[in-house]
Design a protein around this motif. Structure first.
Motif, PDB file in Angstrom:
ATOM      1  N   ASP A 180       0.830  -1.194   0.000  1.00 47.69           N
ATOM      2  CA  ASP A 180       0.000   0.000   0.000  1.00 47.69           C
ATOM      3  C   ASP A 180       0.869   1.250   0.000  1.00 47.69           C
ATOM      4  O   ASP A 180       2.076   1.172  -0.197  1.00 47.69           O
ATOM      5  N   ARG A 181       0.276   2.388   0.254  1.00 52.82           N
ATOM      6  CA  ARG A 181       0.991   3.663   0.154  1.00 52.82           C
ATOM      7  C   ARG A 181       1.978   3.911   1.294  1.00 52.82           C
ATOM      8  O   ARG A 181       2.574   4.984   1.381  1.00 52.82           O
ATOM      9  N   PHE A 182       2.179   2.923   2.133  1.00 55.43           N
ATOM     10  CA  PHE A 182       3.106   3.058   3.247  1.00 55.43           C
ATOM     11  C   PHE A 182       4.328   2.136   3.117  1.00 55.43           C
ATOM     12  O   PHE A 182       5.092   1.993   4.060  1.00 55.43           O
ATOM     13  N   HIS A 183       4.499   1.512   1.972  1.00 53.93           N
ATOM     14  CA  HIS A 183       5.623   0.591   1.754  1.00 53.93           C
ATOM     15  C   HIS A 183       6.743   1.271   0.972  1.00 53.93           C
ATOM     16  O   HIS A 183       6.494   1.927  -0.040  1.00 53.93           O
ATOM     17  N   ILE A 184       7.976   1.069   1.449  1.00 51.01           N
ATOM     18  CA  ILE A 184       9.142   1.572   0.741  1.00 51.01           C
ATOM     19  C   ILE A 184      10.183   0.459   0.623  1.00 51.01           C
ATOM     20  O   ILE A 184      10.128  -0.529   1.348  1.00 51.01           O
ATOM     21  N   ARG A 185      11.103   0.671  -0.293  1.00 47.89           N
ATOM     22  CA  ARG A 185      12.223  -0.253  -0.476  1.00 47.89           C
ATOM     23  C   ARG A 185      13.503   0.563  -0.437  1.00 47.89           C
ATOM     24  O   ARG A 185      13.591   1.636  -1.032  1.00 47.89           O
ATOM     25  N   VAL A 186      14.477   0.033   0.260  1.00 43.63           N
ATOM     26  CA  VAL A 186      15.759   0.708   0.408  1.00 43.63           C
ATOM     27  C   VAL A 186      16.851  -0.240  -0.079  1.00 43.63           C
ATOM     28  O   VAL A 186      16.959  -1.361   0.415  1.00 43.63           O
ATOM     29  N   ALA A 187      17.631   0.211  -1.047  1.00 43.82           N
ATOM     30  CA  ALA A 187      18.761  -0.577  -1.546  1.00 43.82           C
ATOM     31  C   ALA A 187      20.037  -0.074  -0.890  1.00 43.82           C
ATOM     32  O   ALA A 187      20.172   1.113  -0.616  1.00 43.82           O
ATOM     33  N   THR A 188      20.952  -0.972  -0.664  1.00 44.30           N
ATOM     34  CA  THR A 188      22.226  -0.565  -0.104  1.00 44.30           C
ATOM     35  C   THR A 188      23.006   0.252  -1.131  1.00 44.30           C
ATOM     36  O   THR A 188      22.986  -0.045  -2.312  1.00 44.30           O
ATOM     37  N   ARG A 189      23.622   1.320  -0.652  1.00 46.03           N
ATOM     38  CA  ARG A 189      24.394   2.220  -1.522  1.00 46.03           C
ATOM     39  C   ARG A 189      25.826   2.369  -1.036  1.00 46.03           C
ATOM     40  O   ARG A 189      26.494   3.322  -1.373  1.00 46.03           O
ATOM     41  N   GLY A 190      26.243   1.453  -0.193  1.00 48.63           N
ATOM     42  CA  GLY A 190      27.575   1.537   0.385  1.00 48.63           C
ATOM     43  C   GLY A 190      27.497   1.987   1.833  1.00 48.63           C
ATOM     44  O   GLY A 190      26.500   2.555   2.273  1.00 48.63           O
ATOM     45  N   ARG A 191      28.544   1.723   2.564  1.00 51.61           N
ATOM     46  CA  ARG A 191      28.567   1.957   4.001  1.00 51.61           C
ATOM     47  C   ARG A 191      28.205   3.398   4.380  1.00 51.61           C
ATOM     48  O   ARG A 191      27.371   3.623   5.250  1.00 51.61           O
ATOM     49  N   ASP A 192      28.797   4.384   3.734  1.00 52.84           N
ATOM     50  CA  ASP A 192      28.548   5.787   4.100  1.00 52.84           C
ATOM     51  C   ASP A 192      27.091   6.190   3.871  1.00 52.84           C
ATOM     52  O   ASP A 192      26.458   6.778   4.745  1.00 52.84           O
ATOM     53  N   ALA A 193      26.559   5.878   2.702  1.00 56.17           N
ATOM     54  CA  ALA A 193      25.166   6.222   2.400  1.00 56.17           C
ATOM     55  C   ALA A 193      24.207   5.452   3.299  1.00 56.17           C
ATOM     56  O   ALA A 193      23.191   6.002   3.739  1.00 56.17           O
ATOM     57  N   ASP A 194      24.529   4.204   3.589  1.00 55.07           N
ATOM     58  CA  ASP A 194      23.670   3.407   4.476  1.00 55.07           C
ATOM     59  C   ASP A 194      23.632   3.999   5.881  1.00 55.07           C
ATOM     60  O   ASP A 194      22.573   4.106   6.495  1.00 55.07           O
ATOM     61  N   PHE A 195      24.787   4.427   6.389  1.00 56.79           N
ATOM     62  CA  PHE A 195      24.821   5.065   7.708  1.00 56.79           C
ATOM     63  C   PHE A 195      24.053   6.384   7.706  1.00 56.79           C
ATOM     64  O   PHE A 195      23.354   6.706   8.667  1.00 56.79           O
ATOM     65  N   ARG A 196      24.167   7.141   6.631  1.00 63.25           N
ATOM     66  CA  ARG A 196      23.415   8.408   6.529  1.00 63.25           C
ATOM     67  C   ARG A 196      21.911   8.147   6.567  1.00 63.25           C
ATOM     68  O   ARG A 196      21.162   8.869   7.214  1.00 63.25           O
ATOM     69  N   LEU A 197      21.468   7.101   5.851  1.00 66.99           N
ATOM     70  CA  LEU A 197      20.049   6.759   5.835  1.00 66.99           C
ATOM     71  C   LEU A 197      19.568   6.327   7.217  1.00 66.99           C
ATOM     72  O   LEU A 197      18.522   6.772   7.686  1.00 66.99           O
ATOM     73  N   VAL A 198      20.338   5.481   7.877  1.00 68.91           N
ATOM     74  CA  VAL A 198      19.972   5.012   9.227  1.00 68.91           C
ATOM     75  C   VAL A 198      19.883   6.193  10.181  1.00 68.91           C
ATOM     76  O   VAL A 198      19.010   6.227  11.045  1.00 68.91           O
ATOM     77  N   ALA A 199      20.733   7.187  10.028  1.00 70.33           N
ATOM     78  CA  ALA A 199      20.693   8.375  10.879  1.00 70.33           C
ATOM     79  C   ALA A 199      19.518   9.280  10.523  1.00 70.33           C
ATOM     80  O   ALA A 199      18.906   9.889  11.411  1.00 70.33           O
ATOM     81  N   ALA A 200      19.179   9.397   9.246  1.00 70.11           N
ATOM     82  CA  ALA A 200      18.134  10.320   8.795  1.00 70.11           C
ATOM     83  C   ALA A 200      16.717   9.792   9.050  1.00 70.11           C
ATOM     84  O   ALA A 200      15.809  10.576   9.358  1.00 70.11           O
ATOM     85  N   LEU A 201      16.511   8.494   8.930  1.00 67.62           N
ATOM     86  CA  LEU A 201      15.158   7.930   9.040  1.00 67.62           C
ATOM     87  C   LEU A 201      14.436   8.272  10.351  1.00 67.62           C
ATOM     88  O   LEU A 201      13.298   8.739  10.296  1.00 67.62           O
ATOM     89  N   PRO A 202      15.040   8.079  11.516  1.00 65.64           N
ATOM     90  CA  PRO A 202      14.302   8.399  12.746  1.00 65.64           C
ATOM     91  C   PRO A 202      13.865   9.850  12.845  1.00 65.64           C
ATOM     92  O   PRO A 202      12.744  10.142  13.267  1.00 65.64           O
ATOM     93  N   ALA A 203      14.715  10.759  12.413  1.00 67.89           N
ATOM     94  CA  ALA A 203      14.381  12.191  12.475  1.00 67.89           C
ATOM     95  C   ALA A 203      13.214  12.530  11.538  1.00 67.89           C
ATOM     96  O   ALA A 203      12.283  13.237  11.914  1.00 67.89           O
ATOM     97  N   VAL A 204      13.250  11.998  10.337  1.00 66.68           N
ATOM     98  CA  VAL A 204      12.190  12.276   9.360  1.00 66.68           C
ATOM     99  C   VAL A 204      10.874  11.626   9.803  1.00 66.68           C
ATOM    100  O   VAL A 204       9.822  12.252   9.752  1.00 66.68           O
ATOM    101  N   LEU A 205      10.938  10.384  10.259  1.00 72.37           N
ATOM    102  CA  LEU A 205       9.719   9.690  10.661  1.00 72.37           C
ATOM    103  C   LEU A 205       9.122  10.256  11.952  1.00 72.37           C
ATOM    104  O   LEU A 205       7.917  10.152  12.177  1.00 72.37           O
ATOM    105  N   ALA A 206       9.936  10.869  12.783  1.00 78.01           N
ATOM    106  CA  ALA A 206       9.432  11.456  14.040  1.00 78.01           C
ATOM    107  C   ALA A 206       8.681  12.760  13.805  1.00 78.01           C
ATOM    108  O   ALA A 206       7.919  13.191  14.671  1.00 78.01           O
ATOM    109  N   ASN A 207       8.891  13.379  12.647  1.00 74.52           N
ATOM    110  CA  ASN A 207       8.250  14.657  12.344  1.00 74.52           C
ATOM    111  C   ASN A 207       7.529  14.607  11.015  1.00 74.52           C
ATOM    112  O   ASN A 207       7.961  15.243  10.047  1.00 74.52           O
ATOM    113  N   PRO A 208       6.432  13.850  10.964  1.00 77.22           N
ATOM    114  CA  PRO A 208       5.714  13.748   9.680  1.00 77.22           C
ATOM    115  C   PRO A 208       5.085  15.059   9.324  1.00 77.22           C
ATOM    116  O   PRO A 208       4.896  15.560   8.374  1.00 77.22           O
TER     117      PRO A 208
END
Length: 73
Positions: free
Chosen positions: A45-73
């Motif tokens: 449904d409209r709440f599903h996403i897919r995340v592909a690995t983009r290398g260690r640096d980009a993956d760490f950036r995503l892991v850091a960014a997700l909680p902040a973005v999801l906490a402030n919809p």
């Protein structure tokens, strides 16, 4: 909810009230990170996403960014 995978990506469903399209847009604009909106995939449904690995640096950036973005919809 995270779904099991055997590939280089992870599919999950978000429960914050933010749609996949909204999350995709915010991550792209605010953090220059791309996630795939899977709302057009069968069984998802409209709440599903897919995340592909983009290398260690980009993956760490995503892991850091997700909680902040999801906490402030």
């Amino acid at each position: 909810t995270v779904y099991p995978t055997g590939a280089n990506f992870v599919c999950f469903r978000i429960y914050t009230g933010m749609s996949a399209r909204q999350l995709q847009h915010r991550l792209l604009v605010e953090d220059r990170l791309y996630v795939r909106d899977c709302s057009n995939k069968v069984g998802m449904d409209r709440f599903h996403i897919r995340v592909a690995t983009r290398g260690r640096d980009a993956d760490f950036r995503l892991v850091a960014a997700l909680p902040a973005v999801l906490a402030n919809p």
